[in-house]
Motif scaffolding. Sequence first.
Motif, PDB file in Angstrom:
ATOM      1  N   LEU A   1      -7.330   0.438   2.176  1.00 34.99           N
ATOM      2  CA  LEU A   1      -7.104  -0.678   3.091  1.00 34.99           C
ATOM      3  C   LEU A   1      -5.616  -0.991   3.161  1.00 34.99           C
ATOM      4  O   LEU A   1      -4.852  -0.632   2.275  1.00 34.99           O
ATOM      5  N   GLY A   2      -5.214  -1.694   4.188  1.00 39.80           N
ATOM      6  CA  GLY A   2      -3.794  -2.037   4.309  1.00 39.80           C
ATOM      7  C   GLY A   2      -3.063  -1.024   5.162  1.00 39.80           C
ATOM      8  O   GLY A   2      -3.622  -0.057   5.681  1.00 39.80           O
ATOM      9  N   TRP A   3      -1.747  -1.217   5.315  1.00 37.02           N
ATOM     10  CA  TRP A   3      -0.935  -0.347   6.162  1.00 37.02           C
ATOM     11  C   TRP A   3      -0.714   1.004   5.491  1.00 37.02           C
ATOM     12  O   TRP A   3      -0.570   1.105   4.282  1.00 37.02           O
ATOM     13  N   SER A   4      -0.694   2.058   6.307  1.00 38.29           N
ATOM     14  CA  SER A   4      -0.516   3.410   5.782  1.00 38.29           C
ATOM     15  C   SER A   4       0.938   3.657   5.414  1.00 38.29           C
ATOM     16  O   SER A   4       1.865   3.131   6.045  1.00 38.29           O
ATOM     17  N   THR A   5       1.126   4.493   4.379  1.00 36.15           N
ATOM     18  CA  THR A   5       2.475   4.929   4.018  1.00 36.15           C
ATOM     19  C   THR A   5       2.900   6.027   4.986  1.00 36.15           C
ATOM     20  O   THR A   5       2.099   6.549   5.766  1.00 36.15           O
TER      21      THR A   5
ATOM     22  N   SER B   1       1.003   5.297  14.168  1.00 39.37           N
ATOM     23  CA  SER B   1       1.553   3.980  13.815  1.00 39.37           C
ATOM     24  C   SER B   1       1.239   2.942  14.880  1.00 39.37           C
ATOM     25  O   SER B   1       0.911   1.789  14.583  1.00 39.37           O
ATOM     26  N   GLN B   2       1.350   3.337  16.157  1.00 36.38           N
ATOM     27  CA  GLN B   2       1.068   2.403  17.247  1.00 36.38           C
ATOM     28  C   GLN B   2      -0.401   1.976  17.243  1.00 36.38           C
ATOM     29  O   GLN B   2      -0.716   0.795  17.415  1.00 36.38           O
ATOM     30  N   MET B   3      -1.326   2.936  17.043  1.00 34.44           N
ATOM     31  CA  MET B   3      -2.745   2.586  17.039  1.00 34.44           C
ATOM     32  C   MET B   3      -3.099   1.745  15.826  1.00 34.44           C
ATOM     33  O   MET B   3      -3.919   0.825  15.907  1.00 34.44           O
ATOM     34  N   GLU B   4      -2.458   2.025  14.674  1.00 36.73           N
ATOM     35  CA  GLU B   4      -2.715   1.219  13.480  1.00 36.73           C
ATOM     36  C   GLU B   4      -2.302  -0.230  13.725  1.00 36.73           C
ATOM     37  O   GLU B   4      -2.995  -1.164  13.319  1.00 36.73           O
ATOM     38  N   ALA B   5      -1.168  -0.410  14.401  1.00 38.03           N
ATOM     39  CA  ALA B   5      -0.717  -1.766  14.718  1.00 38.03           C
ATOM     40  C   ALA B   5      -1.703  -2.462  15.653  1.00 38.03           C
ATOM     41  O   ALA B   5      -1.989  -3.649  15.497  1.00 38.03           O
ATOM     42  N   ARG B   6      -2.249  -1.728  16.621  1.00 38.14           N
ATOM     43  CA  ARG B   6      -3.223  -2.319  17.539  1.00 38.14           C
ATOM     44  C   ARG B   6      -4.508  -2.697  16.813  1.00 38.14           C
ATOM     45  O   ARG B   6      -5.097  -3.752  17.072  1.00 38.14           O
ATOM     46  N   LEU B   7      -4.950  -1.834  15.896  1.00 39.16           N
ATOM     47  CA  LEU B   7      -6.186  -2.110  15.174  1.00 39.16           C
ATOM     48  C   LEU B   7      -6.036  -3.298  14.233  1.00 39.16           C
ATOM     49  O   LEU B   7      -7.006  -4.018  13.970  1.00 39.16           O
ATOM     50  N   ASN B   8      -4.846  -3.514  13.702  1.00 38.94           N
ATOM     51  CA  ASN B   8      -4.620  -4.617  12.769  1.00 38.94           C
ATOM     52  C   ASN B   8      -4.258  -5.916  13.472  1.00 38.94           C
ATOM     53  O   ASN B   8      -4.186  -6.967  12.831  1.00 38.94           O
TER      54      ASN B   8
END
Length: 295
Positions: free
Chosen positions: A154-158, A177-184
Amino acid sequence: MNEITTTQKELQVLNPAQLPVGSVEAYIQRIQEIPLLTAEEEHQLATQYQEKGDLEAAQKLVLSHLRYVVKVSRGYLGYGLPIADLIQEGTVGLMKAVKRFDPKIGVRLVSFAVHWIKAEIHEYVIRNWRIVKVATTKAQRKLFFNLRSVKKRLGWSTKEEVDTIANELGVTPEEVSQMEARLNARDVHFDLSPDEQQDGATKRALVPAECLEDPDLNPESQLAADNWDAYADGRFKDAFQTLDPRSQNILTRRWLSEKKATLEELAEIHQVSKERIRQLEKNAIEKLKAVLIAA
């Protein structure tokens, strides 16, 4: 949209006489009782529909595979959307599959239909998961449905995890990175509801509508406007003092008072004609203009 409507109209799957309505549990229980088709029965029904347009045969194909739609739909419950809606969209995909299924290709309908069922559910999830659509390109759609399953924690990916995910899914690290930001991210209402507006200024500062610039309340513009008003007011007062008392009285009574005097009233006060009052007023205004321009 026309294609979906036509398919639903042709196949008439959700017939109230056959399937219960108003209860998802009753619906699921009922479709579990519909017998499965053998390979021979499925081939015969598909042939009847493809060659003769037999809608009853198509309906039997759809009904016998509804349990599979439910199974696929349950895999998308983690997105927080109603199971009834997921089943409905999956059923539309199944009907599309039946319409395109060719029994001569030698595969079972369930293998052919999985793509169509998931495609309809995917489109529904992407449209309704957030207020703003989070995935529009092919790469973004792939990331949306695979990112959470390939992340190890869980949390932001390295950076190393981002590179690994990008390599596994065949996309760029920037897209990951962009999709992770959208999902969070989370949806924020543009404005508060009437009930929330009564909860104080703390909540009000958290919505976009409260953060928009108001040009009328810009401190710099307001200060400049106030300075200009004070400067113009001072210049006018200085110019006004250059007029004789009678001209000052006429302009004050005609233009600067809340209750403006008429020419007849001023003519009576100054014991002159209305035309003379008009001339004095015009001359006083011209003199004011000349003084203000020259200043």
